[in-house]
Design a protein around this motif. Structure first.
Motif, PDB file in Angstrom:
ATOM      1  N   THR A  10       0.842  -1.212   0.000  1.00  0.00           N
ATOM      2  CA  THR A  10       0.000   0.000   0.000  1.00  0.00           C
ATOM      3  C   THR A  10       0.873   1.257   0.000  1.00  0.00           C
ATOM      4  O   THR A  10       0.543   2.246  -0.652  1.00  0.00           O
ATOM      5  N   ARG A  11       2.000   1.187   0.716  1.00  0.00           N
ATOM      6  CA  ARG A  11       2.906   2.348   0.748  1.00  0.00           C
ATOM      7  C   ARG A  11       3.473   2.612  -0.649  1.00  0.00           C
ATOM      8  O   ARG A  11       3.490   3.740  -1.124  1.00  0.00           O
ATOM      9  N   SER A  14       1.046   4.137  -3.094  1.00  0.00           N
ATOM     10  CA  SER A  14       0.890   5.581  -2.908  1.00  0.00           C
ATOM     11  C   SER A  14       2.117   6.316  -3.459  1.00  0.00           C
ATOM     12  O   SER A  14       1.984   7.329  -4.150  1.00  0.00           O
ATOM     13  N   TYR A  17       2.822   7.514  -7.183  1.00  0.00           N
ATOM     14  CA  TYR A  17       2.312   8.789  -7.702  1.00  0.00           C
ATOM     15  C   TYR A  17       3.323   9.912  -7.474  1.00  0.00           C
ATOM     16  O   TYR A  17       3.207  10.982  -8.056  1.00  0.00           O
ATOM     17  N   GLU A  18       4.272   9.680  -6.565  1.00  0.00           N
ATOM     18  CA  GLU A  18       5.169  10.759  -6.152  1.00  0.00           C
ATOM     19  C   GLU A  18       6.582  10.614  -6.697  1.00  0.00           C
ATOM     20  O   GLU A  18       7.323  11.576  -6.773  1.00  0.00           O
ATOM     21  N   ARG A  19       6.987   9.388  -7.003  1.00  0.00           N
ATOM     22  CA  ARG A  19       8.357   9.175  -7.475  1.00  0.00           C
ATOM     23  C   ARG A  19       8.365   7.961  -8.393  1.00  0.00           C
ATOM     24  O   ARG A  19       7.406   7.182  -8.418  1.00  0.00           O
ATOM     25  N   LEU A  46      -7.120   3.833  -5.171  1.00  0.00           N
ATOM     26  CA  LEU A  46      -6.274   5.027  -5.262  1.00  0.00           C
ATOM     27  C   LEU A  46      -6.492   5.737  -6.599  1.00  0.00           C
ATOM     28  O   LEU A  46      -6.482   6.972  -6.664  1.00  0.00           O
TER      29      LEU A  46
END
Lengths: 59, 203
Positions: A10-11, A14, A17-19, A46
């Motif tokens: 799950t981490r 997420s 989307y950021e890296r 998500l």
């Protein structure tokens, strides 16, 4: 390679989307979500959250 | 759409549809700013900007979308300005910003796999939900249930589309901290939407 658990998956779902995830992370995640319905659903949820944010941005 | 036909699509500024758009803009601004006064100011500024630049509306998007784009820019400018004023170092040092994911540990068993009762279920036709006002009311409730600092980072990232690096710089937090906060926001929003909407409680 150590099997990924749902908490780690799950981490990573997420963070993608950021890296840019590493090849190893992407492979581990792909294998895990193929075998785990809960995490497969989580990834779809998500995407729904992202789409909801897009709709909100559009009013 | 030609510029002339785009201009013709703009309703009179005293039209009921403008009042409705203004109401939606206010709701959107409040979601970001959590300060009614500032939200009102941003909406007023956006309306003024729209009125003075209406001749530039080319019809490439819906009129309401164009108005919201102006409002988003106003809110981003406001957040950038206020982030310089609020003590970013205080935020960075607060235990809230440093908090990890402990509150979500209950979702997982000892080995890090889902508890059977917490495992995400299949959401049926989420896009159909977007067409229902009640869904957005629930979404609002779920956003307001998030701790303020988490909601702030999430809205900066997802609704105002700021890059992670800019959020980190504005709030004085590390990128890892930012990733964890966004992860917490998504975990929290997902759990809330699942229990309040997709499992049928709100319908």
């Amino acid at each position: 390679m150590k099997m990924m658990n749902c908490k780690d998956a799950t981490r990573l779902m997420s963070e993608r989307y950021e890296r840019t995830l590493s090849l190893r992370e992407r492979l581990s995640l792909k294998v895990h979500t193929a075998m785990c319905k809960g995490c497969s659903n989580y990834g779809q949820h998500l995407d729904v959250l992202r789409l909801a944010a897009k709709r909100l941005r559009e009013g | 759409m030609t510029t002339a036909s785009a201009q013709a699509a703009i309703p009179p500024w005293d039209d009921a549809s403008i009042t409705a758009i203004r109401r939606d803009m206010l709701r959107f601004a409040r979601m970001h700013l959590r300060d009614s006064g500032a939200a009102e100011d941003m909406v007023q500024e956006a309306l003024m900007a729209a009125m003075t630049s209406a001749k530039r509306f080319a019809g490439r998007s819906a009129f309401k979308t164009w108005m919201f784009a102006i409002l988003r820019h106003k809110i981003v400018d406001h957040i950038r300005a206020s982030s310089r004023e609020i003590c970013g170092s205080d935020l960075a040092g607060s235990s809230e910003m440093d908090a990890g994911l402990e509150e979500f540990d209950v979702l997982f068993k000892r080995g890090g796999h889902w508890n059977p009762e917490d495992r995400p279920s299949t959401w049926s036709d989420p896009e159909a939900s977007f067409e229902q006002d009640a869904f957005w009311t629930v979404f609002d409730i779920c956003m307001n249930n998030l701790p303020e600092h988490i909601a702030r980072v999430y809205t900066m990232r997802e609704l105002l589309e700021l890059e992670t690096a800019e959020i980190c710089a504005a709030l004085g937090i590390t990128s890892n901290n930012c990733f964890v906060i966004l992860h917490r926001a998504r975990l929290g929003l997902r759990v809330c939407l699942e229990s309040r909407w997709f499992q049928g409680e709100a319908r």
